[in-house]
Design a protein around this motif. Sequence first.
Motif, PDB file in Angstrom:
ATOM      1  N   ALA A 387      87.254  76.240 -10.763  1.00 32.90           N
ATOM      2  CA  ALA A 387      86.337  75.894  -9.684  1.00 32.90           C
ATOM      3  C   ALA A 387      85.138  75.115 -10.202  1.00 32.90           C
ATOM      4  O   ALA A 387      84.762  75.209 -11.377  1.00 32.90           O
ATOM      5  N   LEU A 388      84.558  74.342  -9.291  1.00 35.06           N
ATOM      6  CA  LEU A 388      83.307  73.635  -9.559  1.00 35.06           C
ATOM      7  C   LEU A 388      82.178  74.467  -8.959  1.00 35.06           C
ATOM      8  O   LEU A 388      82.198  74.790  -7.758  1.00 35.06           O
ATOM      9  N   LEU A 389      81.215  74.852  -9.773  1.00 31.70           N
ATOM     10  CA  LEU A 389      80.101  75.693  -9.344  1.00 31.70           C
ATOM     11  C   LEU A 389      78.840  74.851  -9.253  1.00 31.70           C
ATOM     12  O   LEU A 389      78.527  74.089 -10.164  1.00 31.70           O
ATOM     13  N   MET A 390      78.114  75.013  -8.160  1.00 36.54           N
ATOM     14  CA  MET A 390      76.934  74.186  -7.943  1.00 36.54           C
ATOM     15  C   MET A 390      75.829  75.022  -7.299  1.00 36.54           C
ATOM     16  O   MET A 390      76.094  75.848  -6.414  1.00 36.54           O
ATOM     17  N   LYS A 391      74.619  74.825  -7.756  1.00 32.10           N
ATOM     18  CA  LYS A 391      73.450  75.454  -7.150  1.00 32.10           C
ATOM     19  C   LYS A 391      72.338  74.418  -7.064  1.00 32.10           C
ATOM     20  O   LYS A 391      71.998  73.782  -8.058  1.00 32.10           O
ATOM     21  N   ILE A 392      71.804  74.237  -5.867  1.00 30.55           N
ATOM     22  CA  ILE A 392      70.711  73.282  -5.651  1.00 30.55           C
ATOM     23  C   ILE A 392      69.571  74.018  -4.963  1.00 30.55           C
ATOM     24  O   ILE A 392      69.763  74.637  -3.913  1.00 30.55           O
ATOM     25  N   GLU A 393      68.399  73.968  -5.574  1.00 24.76           N
ATOM     26  CA  GLU A 393      67.189  74.578  -5.011  1.00 24.76           C
ATOM     27  C   GLU A 393      66.175  73.495  -4.706  1.00 24.76           C
ATOM     28  O   GLU A 393      66.097  72.478  -5.399  1.00 24.76           O
ATOM     29  N   ASN A 394      65.394  73.733  -3.672  1.00 20.95           N
ATOM     30  CA  ASN A 394      64.313  72.799  -3.343  1.00 20.95           C
ATOM     31  C   ASN A 394      63.136  73.549  -2.743  1.00 20.95           C
ATOM     32  O   ASN A 394      63.296  74.630  -2.162  1.00 20.95           O
TER      33      ASN A 394
END
Length: 457
Positions: A387-394
Motif C-alpha cells: 500500500a501507499l501511505l500518505m499523511k497531509i497536515e495543514n
Amino acid sequence: MTTGIFFIQVFGFLLQTYPIAILSFVSFSQEELLFPRKKLYLCLFFGMSLISFCFAIISSQYVLPSQTDAMALVSNAYMMGFILLYTAVFFFVLRTDTLKKILVLVLLIHYAAILYIIVSSFAGITTPETVPYDAIPLVYSGQDVLISLALVIFTTPMVYLFLQRVVRPCLPFMENRILRRGCLYLLASLFLFCVCVFSLSSFFYFHGISDSAAFFFLLTFILTDVIIYFMFFTEARLFQINQKLEDQLRSFDENYRKISANIAEARRARHDLRHHLNIISTLHQNKKDAELTEYLQRYKVFTEKLDQTLLSGYPALDDLLGFYIQHAREEDILVDANIQPIHKNLGFDIIDLTVLIGNIMENAMDACRLVSQKPYIRIWLRLSESALLMKIENSCLTDGNTNQDYTDGREFLSTKHTSMHGQGLKSIRHVTEKYGGSAEFRKNDGVFSVRIVLNIP
C-alpha cells in the motif's frame, strides 16, 4: 360561551396558521432573513395570538346561535386574511429571489389548505349531522382542535425535514427557468386541489354520499400531490448534483492541463540536461571560469524547479505534488515534504491521483489562506509492501472544538460558499474505496490532518 371554550377558539385559530409561519423560514439561511430567526418566530407568535384572540371575540360576540353557517365564513375569513397579511410579511423579511419566495410560499399554502380540509372532512365524519337550534355555534369544537393538533404533530416534522434536507439545499442552485417551472407546477397543483375540493363538496352534497367516501377520495388526491412535489424536487436535486459534478470536472480538467504542461516542461528539462552538462564540462576544461559562473547562475532557476518535481521518483505522483507545492510556496505557505523514494510506477490511474491529491492540496491551501500567521502544509509519504501511505497536515482556523473526527461519515462543513461545498472529502473517500483503502479526516487544535491508505493495484 365559557372561558375554556373561548380559549379553545383562540388555540384553534392559532393552530391553523402558526405552524405554517414556522415552516416558511426553514428553507432559508439566517443571512437571507432581515431579523434573527428566534426573534422573528417570537414576534409572529404574539402577532398571530392577538389576531386569533380578536377573531375568537368576533365569533363569540357577533354570531348568533341561529347563524351556525357563519362559523365557516369566520374560519375562511381568518385563513384568507392570514394568507394576505403573512404574504406581505414573508416577502418583507426575506432577502432573496422573488421566485424562491413564491415557490416556498405556494408549497406551504398548499400544506395549510390540506390540513384545513382534512380536519374539516374528519370532523364531518365523526360529528352528528343534526345540531340543536339553540346550541352555541363554534368555529372549532374541542374535537376539531384535538384532530388538528394530532395532524400538526404528525405532519409538521415530516414537512420540516423535507424543507430542510430537500428544498433548502436545492434553492441556492436553482436557475430561474427551474424556479419558474417549479412555481408553475406548484400553482397548478394547488389550483387542481381547490377544484377537487369544490367539486367533491358539491357532488357529495347533491348526491348525498357519505363524508367518509369523500375523505378517502380526497386523501388519494393529496397523495398524488405529494408524489408531484417529490418528483419535482428530486429532479431539482439531481440537477444540483450534476452541476456539482460538472464544476468539479471543469476544475480538475483545468488542473490536469496545468499539470500536463508542468510534466512536459520537466521532461524537456530532463532531456536537455545532458546538453547542459556538456556545455559545463567544456567551459570547465577550457578554464573559462567567468562564463561558467554566468551559465550556472542562469541555469539555477531550472535546476531548482526540477528539484521540486523530483520528490519520490514516481513520475505521476511527483508531477501532481510538485504542481501544488510550487503554487503553495508562491503564496508564502511553508511546505515540508517528507517523502520516501519510490522510483517505480505503482499503477494508479492518473485521474484518480489527480482527484485525490487535487482535493487534499486544494483544501489545505484554502485553509491556509484563512490563517494569518505562518500557514504550513506537511506532507508525509511512505510505501509499504502492499500500500501507499500518505499523511497531509495543514494549519487551519479553530472553531472552539479541540477534536473533531470526520472519518465515520460526518460531513465536514467547508468554509467555501460554492456549489462544491462538502464535495471534496466525498471524492477522496470514493478514490480510496476504489483501491480498497481508507481515508481518515481529523481536525484538532488548529490542525487539519488527512490520512490515506491506497492499496497498490
